[in-house]
Design a protein around this motif. Sequence first.
Motif, PDB file in Angstrom:
ATOM      1  N   THR A   6       0.830  -1.205   0.000  1.00 33.58           N
ATOM      2  CA  THR A   6       0.000   0.000   0.000  1.00 33.58           C
ATOM      3  C   THR A   6       0.864   1.253   0.000  1.00 33.58           C
ATOM      4  O   THR A   6       0.649   2.189  -0.785  1.00 33.58           O
ATOM      5  CB  THR A   6      -0.932   0.010   1.223  1.00 33.58           C
ATOM      6  N   ARG A   7       1.879   1.281   0.862  1.00 31.03           N
ATOM      7  CA  ARG A   7       2.759   2.460   0.940  1.00 31.03           C
ATOM      8  C   ARG A   7       3.532   2.663  -0.365  1.00 31.03           C
ATOM      9  O   ARG A   7       3.710   3.787  -0.819  1.00 31.03           O
ATOM     10  CB  ARG A   7       3.735   2.308   2.114  1.00 31.03           C
ATOM     11  N   ALA A  12       4.136   6.007  -5.125  1.00 35.65           N
ATOM     12  CA  ALA A  12       4.274   6.113  -6.587  1.00 35.65           C
ATOM     13  C   ALA A  12       3.256   7.091  -7.173  1.00 35.65           C
ATOM     14  O   ALA A  12       3.289   7.383  -8.369  1.00 35.65           O
ATOM     15  CB  ALA A  12       4.100   4.745  -7.230  1.00 35.65           C
ATOM     16  N   GLY A  13       2.342   7.575  -6.334  1.00 32.37           N
ATOM     17  CA  GLY A  13       1.401   8.587  -6.775  1.00 32.37           C
ATOM     18  C   GLY A  13       0.131   8.074  -7.404  1.00 32.37           C
ATOM     19  O   GLY A  13      -0.654   8.852  -7.959  1.00 32.37           O
ATOM     20  N   VAL A  14      -0.126   6.749  -7.326  1.00 30.35           N
ATOM     21  CA  VAL A  14      -1.340   6.205  -7.935  1.00 30.35           C
ATOM     22  C   VAL A  14      -2.496   6.230  -6.939  1.00 30.35           C
ATOM     23  O   VAL A  14      -2.290   6.301  -5.724  1.00 30.35           O
ATOM     24  CB  VAL A  14      -1.126   4.758  -8.440  1.00 30.35           C
ATOM     25  N   LEU A  36      -4.984  11.994   2.973  1.00 36.69           N
ATOM     26  CA  LEU A  36      -4.372  11.895   1.635  1.00 36.69           C
ATOM     27  C   LEU A  36      -5.192  12.539   0.526  1.00 36.69           C
ATOM     28  O   LEU A  36      -4.896  12.342  -0.659  1.00 36.69           O
ATOM     29  CB  LEU A  36      -4.090  10.426   1.302  1.00 36.69           C
ATOM     30  N   ASP A  37      -6.221  13.270   0.871  1.00 35.09           N
ATOM     31  CA  ASP A  37      -6.947  14.086  -0.104  1.00 35.09           C
ATOM     32  C   ASP A  37      -7.425  13.268  -1.310  1.00 35.09           C
ATOM     33  O   ASP A  37      -7.197  13.637  -2.474  1.00 35.09           O
ATOM     34  CB  ASP A  37      -6.062  15.248  -0.574  1.00 35.09           C
TER      35      ASP A  37
END
Length: 293
Positions: A6-7, A12-14, A36-37
């Motif tokens: 998960t981290r 990676a920005g996905v 995390l918006d």
Amino acid sequence: GPGVLTRTLLNAGVRVVALESNSAFLPNLQSLENSLDGQLKVIYGDFFRLDPWATGTVKPPALCSDKLFESMGVAAVPWRADVPVKIFGILPQRKERNTLWRLLFALYECSSIYRYGRVELNIFISEKEYKVLTARPGEVGAYQALTVLWQVGCEIQLLHMEPWSSFVTNLKNGGLAVPKSTRLPNDHLCLVRLTPQQNLFTGGLKPTNSSTFIFMVKQCLAKPKSRLTDRLNSWSLDSGGKLLRELEIPKDAQARDLYPEDYRRLFESLQNSSMFTETWFHDDVLESIRNIN
């Protein structure tokens, strides 16, 4: 686990949808979700209990795939379209083989997650099962029906191998037990990408007859040393030798000698043959599916 996958995906920005089957871990994950918006969505559920066969109300952590994909905002796409979603996870070791079979049936029938298109799996499996999935004809013990069916159905790519020591902790604290294997190496967990073949359902193979194809492969490789002509004759296909000649398969070929694509060609030729009807297969196919599920 500790959330390494998960981290990594978040870093990676996905956009990540995390399925958590243990309600005790939900508060921490939901706190992370809120910070995390919109990049992380947390759902109470277990991917390996998707679409249970039991009737009645589905209770979490069991899930229905249609509800899951709706909550993720993922719509179904045509089979030949791009991959609609990528799934990451670790197969439960105690039911690893059974899970691989269930996923395989879903793939060929375009049911469960595969109703939405060519869903890509990126999963940690034991090294021994990876060796089975990627075996070649003639490899004793490794080349099985599971081999043929996954290789026909998916592109299989090894992404990473990690020693068991990275995962194993004291069993009293919930660590993983290393599955014993005497015939195949099993020193690692393997991160494997399984991408469904775009051309899987071109030709004579279709979701509607795929159960028959699965059953045919299972029957042929139940006795890997048996001659294919003997197997065809046992199905009352007296012209089996002629069929093999047309496919340029040696008449004395053993079941374990054929490549996965040979099995597909054999099945498609049987489908087009006047000597073959599926009616006599029907009961045995249903019994095979029932046993696996």
